[in-house]
Design a protein around this motif. Sequence first.
Motif, short mmCIF file in Angstrom:
data_model
loop_
_atom_site.label_atom_id
_atom_site.label_comp_id
_atom_site.label_asym_id
_atom_site.label_seq_id
_atom_site.Cartn_x
_atom_site.Cartn_y
_atom_site.Cartn_z
N ALA A 194 0.82 -1.22 0.00
CA ALA A 194 0.00 0.00 0.00
C ALA A 194 0.85 1.27 0.00
O ALA A 194 0.41 2.31 -0.47
CB ALA A 194 -0.91 0.00 1.22
N GLY A 195 2.07 1.17 0.52
CA GLY A 195 2.85 2.37 0.82
C GLY A 195 3.28 3.20 -0.37
O GLY A 195 3.30 4.43 -0.30
N ASP A 212 -3.41 5.72 -2.42
CA ASP A 212 -2.99 6.84 -1.59
C ASP A 212 -3.27 6.44 -0.14
O ASP A 212 -4.41 6.47 0.32
CB ASP A 212 -3.81 8.09 -2.00
CG ASP A 212 -3.40 9.32 -1.23
OD1 ASP A 212 -2.47 9.24 -0.40
OD2 ASP A 212 -4.03 10.38 -1.44
N LEU A 213 -2.20 6.03 0.55
CA LEU A 213 -2.34 5.53 1.92
C LEU A 213 -2.37 6.71 2.88
O LEU A 213 -1.35 7.36 3.12
CB LEU A 213 -1.18 4.57 2.23
CG LEU A 213 -1.13 3.97 3.63
CD1 LEU A 213 -2.39 3.18 3.98
CD2 LEU A 213 0.11 3.07 3.79
N LEU A 214 -3.55 7.00 3.45
CA LEU A 214 -3.72 8.21 4.28
C LEU A 214 -3.24 7.99 5.71
O LEU A 214 -2.92 8.96 6.41
CB LEU A 214 -5.18 8.63 4.31
CG LEU A 214 -5.81 8.92 2.94
CD1 LEU A 214 -7.29 9.27 3.10
CD2 LEU A 214 -5.08 10.05 2.23
N ALA A 233 4.08 -1.47 13.75
CA ALA A 233 3.64 -0.57 12.66
C ALA A 233 4.61 0.61 12.55
O ALA A 233 5.01 1.00 11.44
CB ALA A 233 2.22 -0.09 12.92
N LEU A 234 5.02 1.16 13.69
CA LEU A 234 5.98 2.28 13.65
C LEU A 234 7.31 1.84 13.05
O LEU A 234 7.91 2.55 12.24
CB LEU A 234 6.23 2.82 15.06
CG LEU A 234 5.21 3.76 15.69
CD1 LEU A 234 5.73 4.24 17.04
CD2 LEU A 234 4.90 4.96 14.80
N ASN A 235 7.79 0.67 13.48
CA ASN A 235 9.05 0.16 12.92
C ASN A 235 8.95 0.00 11.41
O ASN A 235 9.90 0.32 10.68
CB ASN A 235 9.38 -1.21 13.54
CG ASN A 235 10.18 -1.08 14.82
OD1 ASN A 235 11.03 -0.19 14.94
ND2 ASN A 235 9.90 -1.94 15.79
N LEU A 236 7.81 -0.46 10.95
CA LEU A 236 7.65 -0.69 9.50
C LEU A 236 7.64 0.63 8.74
O LEU A 236 8.33 0.76 7.72
CB LEU A 236 6.35 -1.48 9.24
CG LEU A 236 6.44 -2.96 9.66
CD1 LEU A 236 5.05 -3.57 9.79
CD2 LEU A 236 7.29 -3.75 8.66
N VAL A 237 6.88 1.64 9.22
CA VAL A 237 6.85 2.90 8.46
C VAL A 237 8.22 3.59 8.51
O VAL A 237 8.64 4.22 7.53
CB VAL A 237 5.72 3.87 8.90
CG1 VAL A 237 4.35 3.27 8.65
CG2 VAL A 237 5.86 4.31 10.33
N SER A 260 6.44 -6.58 -7.99
CA SER A 260 6.56 -5.18 -8.44
C SER A 260 6.53 -4.23 -7.24
O SER A 260 7.19 -3.20 -7.23
CB SER A 260 5.50 -4.84 -9.48
OG SER A 260 4.24 -5.00 -8.93
N SER A 261 5.79 -4.59 -6.19
CA SER A 261 5.73 -3.73 -4.98
C SER A 261 7.08 -3.70 -4.27
O SER A 261 7.48 -2.66 -3.73
CB SER A 261 4.67 -4.23 -4.02
OG SER A 261 3.43 -4.28 -4.67
#
Length: 309
Positions: free
Chosen positions: A23-24, A30-32, A50-54, A304-305
Motif C-alpha cells: 500500500a505504501g 494513496d495511503l492516508l 507498525a511504527l518500525n515498518l513505516v 513489483s511492490s
Amino acid sequence: MKPRKIILDCDPGHDDAIAIILAGKNPAIDLLGITVESGNQTLEKTGRNALNLVQYLGLDIPVCLGASEPLIKQAEVCPAIHGESGLDGFDFDPLQRTYDPRHAVIFMIETLMQSQDKLTIVTTGPMTNLALALKMEPSIKDHIEEVVLMGGSIAYGNVTPAAEFNIQFDPEAAHIVFSSGCTVKMFGLDVTRKVLVLPEVVQRMHKIQTKSSELFVKLMTFFNATQKQVFGFEGGPLHDPVTIAYLIDPKVCKLDFMHCDIDISGGSSYGRTNCDQFDYLKLPKNTYVATAIDVNRYWDIIESSLRFY
Ligand code: BDR
Ligand code: CA
C-alpha cells in the motif's frame, strides 16, 4: 486514474507488514494512515511493529493506536504464528518515529468526514476500530467507498474448525461491520490459503535485492517456519496483502455477491462467517466474497511492490 484513498487498519503481524509494503508506494493507492489494534499481539506490540515498518520503509504517514481489546471477548493473541514481538524475524533500527496523538477511531472518523472523496477502509486485523467508529459516528458510512477486509472463510477456519482468526478475535465487531450497510468485500481463507510463500517464492523475491525484499525474505522465513509447525504447510499463506493486491489490480480475485452473517451465538462456530454462496436462505445479499485468485498475478504484484523501495 486517481489513486484510491485508503486507511489501513491492521495488527502487524508478518502478512500485515507485506500489506503495508504493497500500500505504501503504489501509484494506484494513496495511503492516508495506518490504524492499529490488538490482534496478532497486544496493542503495544502491534503498534510498535507498525511504527518500525513505516520508519524502515520511509513512509511519511500517521500511525494511530486504537482498540487494545475486542468489544466483548477476551483478547487471544497469536505468538505461535507471529512470535513474541508479533513481528519476529527482523531486527529494526532503534525507533525514532512516534505515534500520531489521535486515537485510531477518532482518526478514522475525522479523516472520513473531512475528505472530499469517499475513502476505502482496508482491514487486515480484527475489525474492532472500524466497528467502534461506525457506532460512534454512524454517518461515516456515507463516506466509505467500501470496506475491503482480510478475514473469514466460506469453508473452514484456522483457529477453530469454523472460524478464521481476524473474525474470531472479535466476532461482534465483524457483525457490526457486515451488517452496517457498507459495501463489504471479504478476502478469506478460501483465497488466501492458495497463495503460499513456497521456497521458490522466497527465492524469487530474494533476487530483487531491495530494502523491502530483504524485509520480505526475513519475515517470510520466520512466518514459514511457524506455519510449518502449526499447520504443516510448506509455505505460509500470505493472507493480508490480498486486500491491497485487489485494489491495485481487481483482476487478481473473482468476487461473488452473497448474503453473509457472522456467528455471534458463542457456540462452537462462534466467529464463523456464514456465507450463503448458493443462496439457500434467500436473504438480502450484503457481501462480495472472493472465491478465486489468480496466483501468478498475485506474485507479480508482490514482486513489483518490492521494487518500489
Ligand atoms: C489473519 O490472521 C492473522 O494472524 C494474519 O495477520 C491475518 O490477518 C489470517 O487468519
Ligand atoms: Ca493481520
